[in-house]
Design an enzyme around this catalytic site. Structure first.
Site, PDB file in Angstrom:
ATOM      1  N   HIS A 195       4.192  -5.681   3.020  1.00 42.15           N
ATOM      2  CA  HIS A 195       4.255  -5.205   4.501  1.00 42.15           C
ATOM      3  C   HIS A 195       2.940  -4.766   4.916  1.00 42.15           C
ATOM      4  O   HIS A 195       2.262  -4.827   6.240  1.00 42.15           O
ATOM      5  CB  HIS A 195       5.212  -3.734   4.449  1.00 42.15           C
ATOM      6  CG  HIS A 195       6.488  -4.259   4.416  1.00 42.15           C
ATOM      7  ND1 HIS A 195       7.625  -3.286   4.768  1.00 42.15           N
ATOM      8  CD2 HIS A 195       7.154  -5.529   4.507  1.00 42.15           C
ATOM      9  CE1 HIS A 195       8.933  -3.855   4.761  1.00 42.15           C
ATOM     10  NE2 HIS A 195       8.591  -5.004   4.770  1.00 42.15           N
ATOM     11  N   HIS A 289       5.680   1.595  -1.703  1.00 46.93           N
ATOM     12  CA  HIS A 289       4.691   1.219  -2.579  1.00 46.93           C
ATOM     13  C   HIS A 289       3.634   2.209  -3.478  1.00 46.93           C
ATOM     14  O   HIS A 289       3.591   3.246  -2.745  1.00 46.93           O
ATOM     15  CB  HIS A 289       3.721  -0.030  -2.192  1.00 46.93           C
ATOM     16  CG  HIS A 289       4.609  -1.120  -1.688  1.00 46.93           C
ATOM     17  ND1 HIS A 289       4.963  -2.158  -2.463  1.00 46.93           N
ATOM     18  CD2 HIS A 289       5.368  -1.536  -0.473  1.00 46.93           C
ATOM     19  CE1 HIS A 289       5.807  -3.277  -1.824  1.00 46.93           C
ATOM     20  NE2 HIS A 289       5.835  -2.643  -0.425  1.00 46.93           N
TER      21      HIS A 289
END
Length: 424
Positions: A195, A289
């Protein structure tokens, strides 16, 4: 009231009078002396056009924010915000949900949205500035989109391979990621943030591909002036369209008129999409993340951008070309300016004395050359004082820009002299 007298009445030719014209008609039969003062003026600007240009100007300020500084902010934010989030989790918001509207319908198909705006904008703008040369557009400009798509596909697939190959399931007995996930367990691996990569890569591609819109409005001015020059058989040494043949001029005029509204609309969409990608990047920094996974993906996206748009494309002789390059160059940063020599009378006495002493100290003529250079070369301060509106210079004609800049400089020197007299 009597009718306006014609500026150039026809003498016994039997042709209708040109009394309804506000400048002398041009043509092959007009001499250079007669053509003086007949430079065509711009058509009246409508309220709608002013509003559109205001929106375009705002979008330019948004998307063309200093790119080098933006890249530094990307890296710094990925490191600092993500590092804080690893140790001190941020409060949960709507963006923390993986099924939020923006994540499902924008980020997960982010490259598709980028292509939806970038492809038609790149094609139409390149087709215009190549004067309808389809082969040149496909060879010199369209490959940039293909290359950007290749890097998107390559890096995202590589990230997935790394996570699958160097990870393990939270429950023993599952050797592959797919079998682990199907059984309802979690797969722990080094998940480089796809992303973060897509958002940064898409933003930088949108910024670079949108650059042809810079000074796009000046093409209309160059067209009007070049058509006038050709109508009076006058050659221009500064108009960027001077080397185009008549067919290319006609094609450029037609394409610019027809495609400019579409190009402007696509640019507004690109600016809005780029702003959305920046907002979604902040959400990724806050909630998804680990820091190292996001920093690595950001570095890869930035290196990919730098290699292509800053190193590869600007290199002469290597295809494709940089955005905005065509059969002519309309994105000059500064207009050529020459300071009239008569302005030396308004210079401070100290400046004239230093010039005179310079001539005496250089009997071989170098002092005179320096004085002449001062009278013809523009200073950086003078260039910055050219009147502008919404970031665009008010003059496309070098002589008009010179006169305006010179008057501003003379007024400033006069004020400085008056202030110096008051202080003394």
């Amino acid at each position: 009231m009597s009718k306006r007298r014609p500026l150039r009445p026809t003498a016994g030719s039997g042709q209708p009078s040109s009394s309804n014209m506000n400048f002398r008609p041009g043509g092959p039969d007009i001499t250079r002396a007669e053509a003086r003062g007949t430079r065509p003026t711009a058509a009246p600007t409508s309220i709608r056009e002013i509003l559109v240009m205001g929106v375009i100007h705002l979008c330019k300020k948004t998307i063309f924010f200093n790119t080098d500084l933006k890249v530094a902010l990307y890296l710094g934010s990925l490191f600092i915000i993500s590092l804080i989030g690893d140790f001190l989790p941020f409060p949960k918001t709507y963006f923390a949900r993986s099924d939020n509207l923006f994540n499902l319908y924008f980020v997960k198909v982010g490259w598709g949205w980028t292509l939806l705006f970038a492809v038609p904008f790149a094609v139409l703008s390149a087709y215009t500035i190549t004067c309808g040369d389809m082969k040149r557009m496909l060879r010199h400009h369209f490959p940039r989109i293909v290359i950007a798509t290749f890097f998107w596909f390559f890096w995202t697939k590589l990230f997935n391979i790394v996570e699958t190959s160097y990870g393990r399931c939270t429950t023993k007995g599952f050797q592959s990621k797919s079998s682990c996930l199907k059984a309802g367990h979690l797969w722990q691996g080094f998940d480089i943030s796809g992303h973060a990569f897509i958002l940064i890569h898409s933003s930088l591609v949108l910024i670079e591909e949108a650059r042809p819109i810079i000074k796009w409005e000046t093409i209309k001015e160059h067209l009007r002036n070049e058509l006038h020059n050709r109508s009076v058989s006058e050659k221009s040494s500064s108009n960027p369209l001077r080397n185009l043949n008549d067919d290319q001029i006609r094609s450029l005029q037609f394409l610019y008129t027809r495609l400019t509204p579409i190009i402007r609309t696509l640019f507004i969409g690109m600016a809005g999409l780029q702003l959305l990608w920046d907002i979604m990047l902040v959400g990724t920094m806050l909630y998804y993340h680990r820091m190292i996974e996001k920093v690595i993906s950001g570095i890869i996206a930035i290196l990919t951008w730098y290699f292509t748009y800053r190193f590869w494309y600007p290199t002469n002789g290597l295809l494709p070309e940089a955005p905005g390059n065509g059969l002519f160059y309309y994105q000059r940063e500064n207009f050529p300016i020459r300071r009239p020599t008569h302005l030396h009378t308004s210079m401070p006495s100290g400046s004239s004395q230093s010039s005179a002493s310079g001539q005496k100290a250089n009997p071989n003529g170098s002092g005179q050359w320096s004085a002449n250079r001062l009278s013809t070369q523009p200073t950086q301060q003078q260039q910055q004082q050219i009147p502008t509106f919404m970031g665009m210079p008010l003059f496309t004609n070098a002589k008009a820009a010179t006169a305006a800049a010179s008057l501003l400089q003379a007024e400033k020197l006069k004020r400085e002299q008056q202030q110096a007299g008051v202080d003394s």
